[in-house]
Structures are given as C-alpha cells and as structure tokens.
Design a protein around this motif. Sequence first.
Motif, short mmCIF file in Angstrom:
data_model
loop_
_atom_site.label_atom_id
_atom_site.label_comp_id
_atom_site.label_asym_id
_atom_site.label_seq_id
_atom_site.Cartn_x
_atom_site.Cartn_y
_atom_site.Cartn_z
N LEU A 156 -7.16 5.10 10.34
CA LEU A 156 -6.04 4.06 10.20
C LEU A 156 -6.56 2.82 10.90
O LEU A 156 -5.88 1.76 10.87
CB LEU A 156 -4.77 4.40 10.59
N ARG A 157 -7.55 2.66 11.81
CA ARG A 157 -7.75 1.50 12.59
C ARG A 157 -7.94 0.55 11.91
O ARG A 157 -7.65 -0.81 12.10
CB ARG A 157 -9.01 1.97 13.56
N THR A 158 -9.04 0.29 10.78
CA THR A 158 -9.48 -0.75 10.09
C THR A 158 -8.46 -1.27 9.23
O THR A 158 -7.96 -2.32 9.02
CB THR A 158 -10.51 -0.47 9.12
N ASP A 165 -4.76 0.40 21.10
CA ASP A 165 -4.84 -1.10 21.20
C ASP A 165 -4.32 -1.79 20.07
O ASP A 165 -3.97 -3.22 20.14
CB ASP A 165 -6.48 -1.40 21.53
N ARG A 166 -4.09 -1.25 18.93
CA ARG A 166 -3.92 -1.99 17.83
C ARG A 166 -2.16 -1.76 17.64
O ARG A 166 -1.79 -2.39 16.59
CB ARG A 166 -4.47 -1.35 16.40
N VAL A 167 -1.53 -1.19 18.49
CA VAL A 167 -0.23 -0.80 18.69
C VAL A 167 0.32 -1.86 19.45
O VAL A 167 0.15 -1.58 20.60
CB VAL A 167 0.08 0.51 18.67
N ASP A 168 1.02 -2.67 19.01
CA ASP A 168 1.59 -3.72 19.66
C ASP A 168 2.82 -3.38 20.76
O ASP A 168 2.55 -3.77 22.07
CB ASP A 168 2.50 -4.67 18.79
N LEU A 169 3.66 -2.48 20.53
CA LEU A 169 4.62 -2.28 21.42
C LEU A 169 4.84 -0.94 21.74
O LEU A 169 4.49 -0.01 20.93
CB LEU A 169 6.00 -2.49 20.75
N ARG A 170 4.75 -0.19 23.13
CA ARG A 170 4.69 0.93 23.47
C ARG A 170 6.01 1.28 24.53
O ARG A 170 6.24 0.27 25.35
CB ARG A 170 3.46 1.26 24.28
N VAL A 171 6.85 2.20 24.34
CA VAL A 171 7.91 2.27 24.94
C VAL A 171 8.21 3.81 25.41
O VAL A 171 7.91 4.73 24.69
CB VAL A 171 9.23 1.81 24.28
N THR A 201 -7.12 -5.45 26.75
CA THR A 201 -8.49 -6.21 26.23
C THR A 201 -8.03 -7.50 25.40
O THR A 201 -6.98 -7.85 25.33
CB THR A 201 -8.82 -5.14 24.97
N ALA A 202 -9.11 -8.01 24.86
CA ALA A 202 -8.99 -9.44 24.20
C ALA A 202 -8.20 -9.26 22.95
O ALA A 202 -7.02 -10.06 22.47
CB ALA A 202 -10.23 -9.92 23.71
N ARG A 203 -8.04 -8.12 22.22
CA ARG A 203 -7.13 -7.81 20.98
C ARG A 203 -5.63 -7.66 21.71
O ARG A 203 -4.66 -8.24 21.20
CB ARG A 203 -7.65 -6.35 20.39
N GLY A 204 -5.72 -7.15 22.88
CA GLY A 204 -4.20 -6.85 23.27
C GLY A 204 -3.66 -8.13 23.76
O GLY A 204 -2.54 -8.18 23.81
N ALA A 205 -4.47 -8.95 24.21
CA ALA A 205 -3.92 -10.52 24.71
C ALA A 205 -3.55 -11.14 23.58
O ALA A 205 -2.36 -11.76 23.73
CB ALA A 205 -5.19 -11.17 25.37
N ASP A 206 -4.23 -11.08 22.35
CA ASP A 206 -3.68 -11.53 21.02
C ASP A 206 -2.26 -11.02 20.88
O ASP A 206 -1.33 -11.69 20.42
CB ASP A 206 -4.69 -11.36 20.01
N LEU A 210 3.64 -8.72 27.90
CA LEU A 210 2.75 -7.69 28.62
C LEU A 210 3.15 -6.51 29.26
O LEU A 210 2.55 -5.16 29.15
CB LEU A 210 2.01 -8.43 29.87
N GLU A 211 4.57 -6.33 29.52
CA GLU A 211 5.10 -5.07 30.06
C GLU A 211 5.06 -4.12 28.76
O GLU A 211 5.00 -2.76 28.91
CB GLU A 211 6.56 -5.34 30.47
N PHE A 212 5.37 -4.59 27.51
CA PHE A 212 5.52 -3.56 26.47
C PHE A 212 4.01 -3.12 26.04
O PHE A 212 3.95 -2.11 25.47
CB PHE A 212 5.76 -4.39 25.01
N ARG A 213 2.95 -3.64 26.88
CA ARG A 213 1.52 -3.15 26.74
C ARG A 213 1.10 -2.33 27.51
O ARG A 213 -0.09 -1.87 27.72
CB ARG A 213 0.44 -4.18 26.38
N ASP A 214 2.18 -1.79 28.50
CA ASP A 214 1.82 -1.10 29.52
C ASP A 214 1.09 0.29 29.19
O ASP A 214 1.87 1.10 28.30
CB ASP A 214 3.16 -0.76 30.29
N ARG A 215 0.05 0.78 29.85
CA ARG A 215 -0.62 2.00 29.15
C ARG A 215 0.13 3.21 29.55
O ARG A 215 -0.12 4.16 29.16
CB ARG A 215 -2.29 2.17 29.71
#
Length: 503
Positions: free
Chosen positions: A317-319, A380-386, A463-468, A495-500
């Motif tokens: 699913l990545r591409t 990295d392609r998932v915008d929001l993580r909760v 990452t740069a993708r994560g920053a976008d 940025l908090e939504f991208r917390d690993r």
Amino acid sequence: MPLARAWSVALIGIEGRLVEIEADIGAGMPGTKLVGLPDAGVREAKDRVRAAVRNSGEKWPDTHVTLGLSPANLPKVGSGYDLSIAAAVLAASGSVPAAKLLGTVLLGELALDGRVRPVRGVLPALLAARRGGYRRAVVPVESLFEGALVDGIEVAGAERLTEVVAWLRGDRALTAPGPVVEEAAPEVPDLADVIGQPEARWALEVAAAGGHHLLMTGPPGVGKTMLAKRLPGLLPPLSDEEALQVSAVHSVDGSLEPSTPLRRVPPFVAPHHSISVAALVGGGAGLALPGAISKAHRGVLFLDEAAEFGGERLESLRTVLEEGEVRIARARGVVSYPARFQFVLATNPCPCAPPREVDCCCTPNARRRYLSRLSGPLLDRVDLRVRMRPMTAMSVHEGGVPEPTSTVRERVLLARERAAKRWAGRGWQTNAEVPGPALRRDYALPAEVTRLLDRGLDRGAITARGADRCLRIAWTLADLAEADRPDADHVAAALEFRDRRAA
C-alpha cells in the motif's frame, strides 16, 4: 466481397478503448475465424453468436466468415463483444441494414437462444463511447440503470437479439432507460455512541476535515473500530465526478446494484486480515480486476487488527498512499485503477493486549516484534497517530453527553469548504492532497511558526515526508479553528500527532 462494421468497447481498468469489429464474408469452406488478440471468452464468441443468430430466426452465412477486432494489438477480454459481432455478421450478409450501426456501440453477451445477457463495465464503456463521439449505444436491458447515468449519448436496452435485428430494420424501438436512481443516505452509526476517548474523537474529526490517514493504537474494546465505522458519517457526499468514478469501479467489479447505481455516500471497506495481496490491491488472470483499495476509492479503507495483515500486504500500500492509484502489470498490459482513499488502521499495542497496559505479560522483544509489522516507511505515510486510553468509570462520565455526528459534521464541512476555496485554483480538494513543495514554496509559513518543526527535523524526530504531513495537518487545524493561516500552536499540535510513541 461483403464487408460490414460494428463497434464495441474494450476495458483496460476503468478506461475504455473503442473496438471496431469487421465481418468479412468470402468464398471458401464454411467456418468462422476470429482475429485480433481475443482471449478464451472472446474466441468462444463465434460459437455463441452463431447459435444465437440461428435460434433467433436469422440465417448464418454458409461460407467462410472472418471477424477482425481492431486495434489488433489490444487484448480483448470477456463476452461483451457478442452483440456487436452478431450485428456485423448480419449486416455483412445483407440480413439487416448497416445504416444504424454507424455511430453506435453495442455491448452484451448472447445466450444460445438469443437472449442478451448483462456484462461488467457498462458504465465506463459508455463513458468511453461518449468521449469517442458516438451518438448511440445498445446494452442489455439489465444494464440500462448504468446507461441512465451517462448524459450526452442515447442509450437503449435489448432483451433479445431479435429486438436488435428489428431495430436495425426500423421495425421497432428499443427500451429506453428509466430515471437515475441515487443511493439513499444510509444510517451511519452515530459518534454519540462512543463514550470517552476525547483525543481519538478529535483525531477522527481532524482526519475527516483534512482527508488525513489515521492510526489508532490501544487495548481491545476501547472503541477503535467504533470510531472508524463512524468516519463516513463525517465526510461530505461525493460530487458528480467522484460518484461516477466510484460507480465505474463497482461496475467493472460487477458489484453495482440496480437499486442504487449512483453512489453518493463515501464507501467504507474493511477487509479481513486474511485477504490476499491480489484481493487487496487488485489482480486475477489476464487483465487485473480492482481490489479492495479501489473499491474504497473516495471513501475509507479500514484495516482492523492491522498488525495481523502481514508485511507483504501492508507494504503493497505504500506507493498507493502517495499516488492515489494502483498500477498492476500483467503479460497482457498494465492496468490502472483509482485508489484515493482515507487509510484508517487500528491495532493493539502488543500480542496479549490486556485491558490495562500495566497487566501486559509480553516481553519487550515480543512487543517490538509485534509493532514492527507496521514498518517505519508505512507509518511515515500515516498523518495522524493517536494512543487510546483504557476505559474507566471516570472516563465514562467525564465531559457530559458525547457530541453527535451531526454536530461534528458541521465543523468538518465548514473546514472542508475553507480548504476547497483556498486550493480551488490548483485543483486540490483537501489539505491531504496538497504536495509538500507547494506548501513550502507558495504557502510558506514564517520561520517562528515552523521553528519547532525545524528542530524536529534537525534532531531526526521526523522525516522530510513527515514534516510535509505536519504542515498539511496544521492547515487543517487552522481551518477547524477558522484561522487564515496556521500559527505555532497549530504546528506544535500537528507535530504531536506524529509522535512515534503513539504507534
């Protein structure tokens, strides 16, 4: 040497290519030869058509018949050419006039007794015929509900070959399509049913407002699946173009319902974790058929127990998540299907998944192996993580009555209107569709607003993708707050939504 032509449509994915069927009746031993890269189903057409013509009271030529399907280098798949082959042969033999065949596309499979059976893909075939400048189309009566969706082309239905023969002779008219039937709004589960989980509810609202992908991690029974099933109720109805795209995919798949051919409600697809890669992304013998991701086009693809899907299925699913379409290469050609969906994942934090994290009996290595099934490039392609909290007696009562779907949907629609107005000149509809270079170059934010984001890049936290993707989320948060531009707080929240640690 009698020669006649008729026209049909070959489908490559959901794109149609016009096919010219030539029938040549010449001297020689009786027989029928079919040329033009036919598959097994098309090669059998000569026997089906001959029996159907004879059982319809017409005479099949008693000399040699050559049938050519052009373009000759285009693979011909399926049984939808039967009706056009029969019309071409009858016109070549002089049994029917050929005048009405000009500018007409014929689609349908023939039974041995002359009945016209429905075929898949009538809707995209008619759209291709309209683009090609054809004025009329004859389809099976059972497929008239798809013909009613296409403006600018005269569509008629036939139940038997004898009706088409009589129409070509000018003795009768064919059946006209009825009015367009749109899908009624289904009863979508209400957000008021979800108790507690304020962070997850807010993440779901942000995802709906910006078209973002979402990952929910938490113990079983806290409401991950409940929240995902309520996402379609927050999304706006599909536009005319989107509804036709979605209906075209289901037409090719053969799952388009006569009662609701025009789908206005965003689809919700939730495959089981045992699904194969071919069923997920598309595949099959010959030219590939659409998979679950294409059926979720302009809707929601929900993977429950995402860690159980396995690496091969998830990595496929990545591409797709980046490009919004899937391209499947086969020996006979490359097929493209649309697959622009909202990706929602739900997973437990570990294999044992106790109600409370402190009761976990998994070793650190077991937890690491379990969550590593969701690879870094995919996350990295998932915008929001909760991260969802366990249910407690206190969380059930806090905050009063939960907001219903109708209240949240109003805010989502207003935010989407603001985004659509802002990106209208660029062709984008949601913040999630905006390319990163456009955000950084044409809609750049001041340095003091993005300072926290720059620090995260410098430390390797994103990452740069994560920053976008953080920038896209920040614009969505600004739309929900009715602000003209994101500020530093919006960027920090993104940025908090991208917390690993939420994965």
